[in-house]
Design an enzyme around this catalytic site. Sequence first.
Site, mmCIF file in Angstrom:
data_model
loop_
_atom_site.group_PDB
_atom_site.id
_atom_site.type_symbol
_atom_site.label_atom_id
_atom_site.label_comp_id
_atom_site.label_asym_id
_atom_site.label_seq_id
_atom_site.Cartn_x
_atom_site.Cartn_y
_atom_site.Cartn_z
ATOM 1 N N ALA A 1 0.344 -15.716 2.148
ATOM 2 C CA ALA A 1 1.912 -15.917 1.676
ATOM 3 C C ALA A 1 1.897 -16.240 -0.061
ATOM 4 O O ALA A 1 0.730 -16.627 -0.068
ATOM 5 C CB ALA A 1 2.825 -16.991 2.507
ATOM 6 N N CYS B 1 2.460 0.583 -5.872
ATOM 7 C CA CYS B 1 2.013 1.400 -4.971
ATOM 8 C C CYS B 1 3.045 1.034 -3.387
ATOM 9 O O CYS B 1 3.423 1.626 -3.345
ATOM 10 C CB CYS B 1 0.518 1.825 -4.306
ATOM 11 S SG CYS B 1 -0.281 2.448 -5.537
ATOM 12 N N ASP C 1 -5.984 15.865 -18.448
ATOM 13 C CA ASP C 1 -4.293 14.794 -18.318
ATOM 14 C C ASP C 1 -3.465 15.684 -19.093
ATOM 15 O O ASP C 1 -3.831 16.256 -20.433
ATOM 16 C CB ASP C 1 -4.996 13.118 -18.184
ATOM 17 C CG ASP C 1 -3.875 12.716 -17.638
ATOM 18 O OD1 ASP C 1 -4.161 11.379 -16.609
ATOM 19 O OD2 ASP C 1 -2.654 12.588 -18.046
ATOM 20 N N GLU D 1 -5.633 9.014 -0.627
ATOM 21 C CA GLU D 1 -6.649 8.193 -0.559
ATOM 22 C C GLU D 1 -6.664 6.205 -0.779
ATOM 23 O O GLU D 1 -5.081 6.112 -0.446
ATOM 24 C CB GLU D 1 -6.647 8.278 -2.417
ATOM 25 C CG GLU D 1 -7.200 7.190 -3.200
ATOM 26 C CD GLU D 1 -9.121 7.007 -3.099
ATOM 27 O OE1 GLU D 1 -9.519 8.166 -3.180
ATOM 28 O OE2 GLU D 1 -9.765 5.755 -1.951
HETATM 29 C C1 UGA Z 1 -2.531 -0.584 -2.457
HETATM 30 C C2 UGA Z 1 -3.666 -0.438 -1.270
HETATM 31 O O1 UGA Z 1 -3.986 -1.977 -0.144
HETATM 32 C C3 UGA Z 1 -4.344 0.573 -1.311
HETATM 33 O O2 UGA Z 1 -5.025 0.848 0.628
HETATM 34 C C4 UGA Z 1 -3.691 1.996 -1.444
HETATM 35 O O3 UGA Z 1 -4.133 2.846 -1.822
HETATM 36 C C5 UGA Z 1 -2.742 1.970 -2.827
HETATM 37 O O4 UGA Z 1 -1.813 0.476 -2.855
HETATM 38 C C6 UGA Z 1 -2.769 2.815 -3.066
HETATM 39 O O5 UGA Z 1 -1.522 3.194 -2.707
HETATM 40 O O6 UGA Z 1 -2.938 3.141 -4.194
HETATM 41 P P1 UGA Z 1 -3.065 -2.078 -4.418
HETATM 42 O O7 UGA Z 1 -1.766 -1.873 -5.017
HETATM 43 O O8 UGA Z 1 -4.152 -1.899 -5.482
HETATM 44 O O9 UGA Z 1 -3.166 -1.288 -3.039
HETATM 45 O O10 UGA Z 1 -3.196 -3.419 -4.361
HETATM 46 P P2 UGA Z 1 -3.220 -4.394 -2.920
HETATM 47 O O11 UGA Z 1 -4.801 -4.957 -3.092
HETATM 48 O O12 UGA Z 1 -2.701 -3.633 -1.577
HETATM 49 O O13 UGA Z 1 -2.132 -5.869 -3.247
HETATM 50 C C7 UGA Z 1 -0.861 -5.078 -2.705
HETATM 51 C C8 UGA Z 1 0.296 -6.103 -3.477
HETATM 52 O O14 UGA Z 1 0.267 -6.685 -2.208
HETATM 53 C C9 UGA Z 1 -0.281 -7.533 -4.706
HETATM 54 O O15 UGA Z 1 0.917 -7.843 -5.373
HETATM 55 C C10 UGA Z 1 -0.848 -8.382 -3.716
HETATM 56 O O16 UGA Z 1 -0.870 -9.707 -4.828
HETATM 57 C C11 UGA Z 1 0.012 -8.630 -2.799
HETATM 58 N N1 UGA Z 1 -0.454 -8.775 -1.454
HETATM 59 C C12 UGA Z 1 -2.084 -8.839 -1.119
HETATM 60 C C13 UGA Z 1 -0.380 -10.093 -0.984
HETATM 61 O O17 UGA Z 1 0.999 -10.919 -1.671
HETATM 62 N N2 UGA Z 1 -0.523 -10.656 -0.099
HETATM 63 C C14 UGA Z 1 -1.642 -10.282 0.630
HETATM 64 O O18 UGA Z 1 -2.155 -11.342 1.568
HETATM 65 C C15 UGA Z 1 -2.243 -9.527 0.262
#
Ligand code: UGA
Length: 438
Positions: free
Chosen positions: A254, A262, A30, A149
């Site tokens: 919701a 991401c 890094d 990933e």
């Molecule tokens: C997301 C994807 O889920 C991963 O598969 C992917 O690898 C990653 O992006 C990436 O591209 O690196 P992440 O950003 O860690 O993962 O978080 P998520 O669990 O997807 O949640 C994203 C957002 O959606 C959060 O703010 C969460 O609160 C929100 N969310 C999630 C909702 O509002 N409702 C839901 O039902 C689920």
Amino acid sequence: MRITVIGTGYLGAVHAACMADLGHEVLGVDVDWTKIDALSAGRPPFHEPGLDQVLARTVESGRLRFGTSLQEAAEFGDVHFVCVGTPQKAGSNAADLRHVEAAVGGLAPHLTRPALVVGKSTVPVGTAAGLAAVLRDAGSPAELAWNPEFLREGFAVNDTLHPDRLVVGVTSTGAEEILREVYAPILDSGDTPWISTDLATAELVKVSANAFLATKISFINAIADVCDAAGADVTTLATAIGHDARIGSRFLSAGLGFGGGCLPKDIRAFMARAGELGVPDALAFLREVDEINMGRRRRTVELARGLVGGSFLGRSVAVLGAAFKPDSDDVRDSPALNVAATIQLQGGQVRVHDPVAMDNARAQFPTLDYAPDIRKACEHADVVLHLTEWRDYVELDPEWLGSLVGARRMVDGRNVLPLPAWRAAGWDVRSLGRSAPA
Ligand code: UGA
């Protein structure tokens, strides 16, 4: 195998530690010395459950070390994973590929023997082909592959060691064999699907997956608005439709919507690339997905303002949650902080609490007031906003919290507080999608 991981952020640090845990010799690289120093001491530079143990044991074993030199990486490794960030470009929807280009461009002149450069960063389709050309133009015998990933923050270690699927984009059987060898300990367990394809498909799998997840969240949030208008309950509705295996219940929560490093920037970069490819209409619906999502933040502010009588002036507002999701200290595009900052701009006296994301939140929004614990955040508050569903918040006792606040008013931005208990304790609870009167 001798592996390097370029970029040691949320993705790279976890990947490096997990590759070493699988038995490989790993060098993480890094440009940021602070990160390198922490990682070299076996300390994760961010909050990720379980990473501290994996890091400590792999650094201790001698199989994992860190540095800053791409030349050293090129000399050491046979497989180089590129895990640097691809943030949104300033003033545009497109992805900023500067770090990816710097990593591959910096490695290329030093890759003087056969090696495999494997992209893991989320990139617009076509990027991998361009990076392969960078290697060729440098006269390097190294080959390029893409291995997107899918890990989620908060579950990153488990997702890396037990992935739902492994997807590789390759241009030779040799490259696929090398990647099969890297992941052999995972593949040997027998239940991880292996999908081998071309570079463009591999790149698109990743952005399509994130676009689908974002769409699912915005779908249920759109339905939440209809539930509010009709006096229905979106959480019960989501449970009911989720029992249909074709729909599935995950990512149907919701509320305040999605944030993080991401989903928001990935759907925008996907739209931008579709435009560049001459098919802008194909992904026009993602604009609506983005719009619905950003509208959640505005609506949450409105709900809170309504609860305190139409203006935040002179009102004390407690915000529970700063991270974009629980079990993470990541505040990139955090809906919670966005709401907190908006309320402050509208004259509210905002106090924010988060179990682990306070330092990152303070660095990004230094003018917000941060409380060291839930009690201090909520004392005498005119309204409490529950915006990140940390377990500590979901399990709060409504009576205890009620005894601290100035008024028992709550916006449950994540639709997870048990409404009957809160209402029985005299709280006026509003939320997005189940605001019907009790
Ligand atoms: C997301 C994807 O889920 C991963 O598969 C992917 O690898 C990653 O992006 C990436 O591209 O690196 P992440 O950003 O860690 O993962 O978080 P998520 O669990 O997807 O949640 C994203 C957002 O959606 C959060 O703010 C969460 O609160 C929100 N969310 C999630 C909702 O509002 N409702 C839901 O039902 C689920």
